[in-house]
Design a protein around this motif. Structure first.
Motif, mmCIF file in Angstrom:
data_model
loop_
_atom_site.group_PDB
_atom_site.id
_atom_site.type_symbol
_atom_site.label_atom_id
_atom_site.label_comp_id
_atom_site.label_asym_id
_atom_site.label_seq_id
_atom_site.Cartn_x
_atom_site.Cartn_y
_atom_site.Cartn_z
ATOM 1 N N VAL A 1 0.545 -0.885 0.017
ATOM 2 C CA VAL A 1 0.193 -0.285 0.181
ATOM 3 C C VAL A 1 0.826 1.077 0.582
ATOM 4 N N ALA A 2 1.815 1.808 0.812
ATOM 5 C CA ALA A 2 2.668 2.616 1.022
ATOM 6 C C ALA A 2 3.748 2.821 -0.506
ATOM 7 N N ARG A 3 3.650 1.545 -0.996
ATOM 8 C CA ARG A 3 4.470 1.647 -2.845
ATOM 9 C C ARG A 3 3.346 1.832 -3.566
ATOM 10 N N GLN A 4 1.974 1.474 -3.263
ATOM 11 C CA GLN A 4 1.229 2.850 -4.344
ATOM 12 C C GLN A 4 0.791 4.235 -3.784
ATOM 13 N N ALA A 5 1.142 4.667 -3.013
ATOM 14 C CA ALA A 5 0.424 5.383 -2.065
ATOM 15 C C ALA A 5 1.240 6.279 -2.828
ATOM 16 N N ASN A 6 2.703 5.547 -2.731
ATOM 17 C CA ASN A 6 3.663 6.776 -2.543
ATOM 18 C C ASN A 6 3.969 7.604 -3.749
ATOM 19 N N ALA A 7 4.307 6.546 -4.778
ATOM 20 C CA ALA A 7 3.643 6.158 -6.325
ATOM 21 C C ALA A 7 2.907 7.032 -7.297
ATOM 22 N N GLU A 8 1.842 6.789 -6.477
ATOM 23 C CA GLU A 8 0.766 8.422 -6.868
ATOM 24 C C GLU A 8 1.470 9.601 -6.767
ATOM 25 N N ASP A 9 1.547 10.026 -4.927
ATOM 26 C CA ASP A 9 1.731 10.636 -4.364
ATOM 27 C C ASP A 9 3.143 11.611 -5.713
ATOM 28 N N LYS A 10 3.998 10.485 -6.130
ATOM 29 C CA LYS A 10 5.090 11.252 -6.703
ATOM 30 C C LYS A 10 6.784 11.567 -5.280
ATOM 31 N N VAL A 11 6.045 10.747 -4.512
ATOM 32 C CA VAL A 11 7.304 10.916 -3.519
ATOM 33 C C VAL A 11 7.763 9.825 -2.408
ATOM 34 N N THR A 12 8.802 9.708 -2.178
ATOM 35 C CA THR A 12 8.930 8.523 -1.305
ATOM 36 C C THR A 12 9.267 8.881 0.196
ATOM 37 N N GLY A 13 9.496 7.892 1.158
ATOM 38 C CA GLY A 13 9.569 7.785 2.498
ATOM 39 C C GLY A 13 8.598 6.833 2.816
ATOM 40 N N ARG A 14 8.558 7.357 4.448
ATOM 41 C CA ARG A 14 7.923 6.007 5.458
ATOM 42 C C ARG A 14 6.335 6.541 5.440
ATOM 43 N N PHE A 15 5.405 5.980 5.033
ATOM 44 C CA PHE A 15 3.370 6.174 4.741
ATOM 45 C C PHE A 15 3.011 5.215 5.469
ATOM 46 N N TRP A 16 3.401 4.513 6.631
ATOM 47 C CA TRP A 16 2.502 4.674 7.813
ATOM 48 C C TRP A 16 3.882 4.791 9.476
ATOM 49 N N GLU A 17 2.694 5.037 10.046
ATOM 50 C CA GLU A 17 3.430 6.042 11.538
ATOM 51 C C GLU A 17 4.121 4.799 12.351
ATOM 52 N N GLY A 18 4.129 2.905 11.919
ATOM 53 C CA GLY A 18 5.432 2.657 12.699
ATOM 54 C C GLY A 18 4.646 1.276 12.804
ATOM 55 N N ARG A 19 5.017 0.361 14.217
ATOM 56 C CA ARG A 19 4.467 -0.720 13.716
ATOM 57 C C ARG A 19 2.504 -0.786 14.226
ATOM 58 N N PHE A 20 2.330 -1.883 13.547
ATOM 59 C CA PHE A 20 0.642 -2.041 14.123
ATOM 60 C C PHE A 20 0.957 -2.156 15.573
ATOM 61 N N LYS A 21 -0.528 -2.041 15.982
ATOM 62 C CA LYS A 21 -0.933 -1.950 17.810
ATOM 63 C C LYS A 21 -1.766 -3.542 17.241
ATOM 64 N N SER A 22 -1.615 -4.508 17.951
ATOM 65 C CA SER A 22 -1.972 -5.454 18.556
ATOM 66 C C SER A 22 -3.403 -5.947 19.424
ATOM 67 N N GLN A 23 -3.994 -6.698 19.743
ATOM 68 C CA GLN A 23 -4.716 -7.016 20.901
ATOM 69 C C GLN A 23 -4.915 -8.417 20.335
ATOM 70 N N ALA A 24 -4.413 -9.469 21.775
ATOM 71 C CA ALA A 24 -5.203 -11.116 21.293
ATOM 72 C C ALA A 24 -6.482 -11.043 21.828
ATOM 73 N N LEU A 25 -7.236 -11.636 21.663
ATOM 74 C CA LEU A 25 -8.467 -11.710 21.505
ATOM 75 C C LEU A 25 -8.459 -13.202 22.119
ATOM 76 N N LEU A 26 -9.218 -13.561 23.985
ATOM 77 C CA LEU A 26 -8.429 -14.208 23.926
ATOM 78 C C LEU A 26 -9.984 -15.197 24.282
ATOM 79 N N ASP A 27 -10.801 -14.956 23.654
ATOM 80 C CA ASP A 27 -12.500 -15.508 24.258
ATOM 81 C C ASP A 27 -13.345 -14.700 23.360
#
Length: 378
Positions: A149-175
């Motif tokens: 997704v970052a590659r597509q968005a950066n190519a469309e915007d004609k820019v380079t660099g980080r697109f996402w804020e950082g590593r994703f957040k996760s929550q385990a669903l225990l039940d």
């Protein structure tokens, strides 16, 4: 304190996870940017289609999703039995749908496999087991999703660099309570953000897709366009080493793993969403009846909509009755799931068990779990 991903996503705890990822700064994944006036709504289809494409490659099912203006939510289920049942050739075939793979792997999958000696075959078998583990790893699923997704968005915007804020957040669903809470939270995100008034009108959510599939012929919304391909000129540019390659092998190994380009990924078939099955006959299924879930989403959505609290009265969804959850407590929990819980969601007893397994004294959300899931009569 940031914890290693291996302690947050663990099959020994649960195969179910809620994940969320945000764009960096004020970048827009989709929707209209009020600052620039540019609409990026077409990008919603990119991420929904890519999620479903990757679900067809990985041993990871998608139970729920919602694509917002600058972030997205997923509820995922890891199917390790499916991955363990794949042959080595199947694992290599799936992996090379996404990555080029070493030349030995490419040779093994070609009509030249008989030219490989025993040592080469043994090395390919080692890679196959490594890829098998990755194909049931949410971290690898998310890095491929975010990178493409970052590659597509950066190519469309004609820019380079980080697109996402950082590593994703996760929550385990225990039940089951946690799965239900996370799915309702995800599906109702556009309504809470005032982007839609009803679940069926909340575009690019799993509940809207499921309801569209039930619509009479001719009344279903128009299908989304396929993911937008990166232009040929952009595809010929040098690869951005910070976004398009991953470290291959063990620490100290300098070889790189190259993710295939959009022209190769776009034809991948879309995997259907994880089905509902209240009878438990299907192992890979959401353990509720779809009708009950729709009733719950409708009730919860009305209660959360500005100016409409209490309009449905005392009606209690059958699903909440079966799980022993009071409606008002469920609504409070579903409205603040990300705020009230930390890296895991579940009943108090399950959170306590997870504390012991992780050897920690406390997990954020214990009090919220007691309010939402504990039976007052107990």
């Amino acid at each position: 304190m940031t914890r290693p991903r291996s302690t947050l996503v663990s099959l020994s705890d649960t195969p179910w996870y809620h994940v969320v990822n945000r764009c960096v700064r004020r970048a827009f994944l989709c929707g209209k940017d009020d600052h620039s006036g540019v609409s990026y709504d077409h990008r919603r289809g990119w991420i929904v289609d890519r999620v479903k494409q990757l679900a067809g490659v990985f041993a990871i099912d998608v139970a729920a999703y919602a694509v917002m203006s600058n972030h997205y939510h997923l509820v995922l289920r890891i199917d390790d039995d499916r991955a363990k049942g794949w042959s080595k050739e199947e694992v290599l075939r799936r992996w090379t749908q996404l990555f080029d793979g070493p030349k030995l792997v490419q040779t093994r999958l070609s009509d030249q496999a008989e030219t490989l000696d025993d040592a080469s075959l043994a090395r390919v078998d080692e890679w196959a087991e490594t890829y098998r583990a990755r194909l049931m790893d949410i971290s690898w699923f998310m890095r491929v999703l975010n990178e493409t997704v970052a590659r597509q968005a950066n190519a469309e915007d004609k820019v380079t660099g980080r697109f996402w804020e950082g590593r994703f957040k996760s929550q385990a669903l225990l039940d089951e309570q946690a799965i239900l809470t996370a799915m309702a939270y995800v599906d109702l995100n556009p309504i809470r953000a005032k982007m839609a008034e009803t679940p069926e009108d909340s575009g690019h959510t799993s509940v809207a897709e499921r309801m569209a599939d039930l619509s009479p012929a001719g009344k279903a919304p128009a299908r989304r366009a396929r993911p937008c391909l990166v232009s040929e000129n952009a595809a010929q540019k040098p690869v951005d080493r910070g976004e398009a390659v991953f470290n291959e092998g063990k620490p100290g190994v300098t070889s790189l793993l190259t993710l295939r380009r959009e022209a190769h990924l776009a034809p991948l078939p879309l995997q259907p969403l994880l089905p509902f099955d209240a009878t438990s006959r299907l192992k890979a299924a959401i353990p509720f009846a779809f009708e009950d879930y729709l009733d719950l989403v409708e009730t919860t959505g009305r209660s959360l909509h500005p100016g409409k609290r209490g309009l449905i009265g005392e009606r209690v969804p059958a699903l909440l009755q079966r799980l022993g959850i009071e409606p008002e407590r469920f609504i409070d929990c579903a409205a603040g799931m990300m705020r009230c819980f930390g890296s895991a969601i579940g009943a108090p007893a399950h959170l306590t068990e997870l504390c012991a397994q992780r050897q920690v004294k406390y997990l954020r959300g214990i009090q919220a779990a007691r309010r939402a899931f504990e039976d007052k009569a107990a």
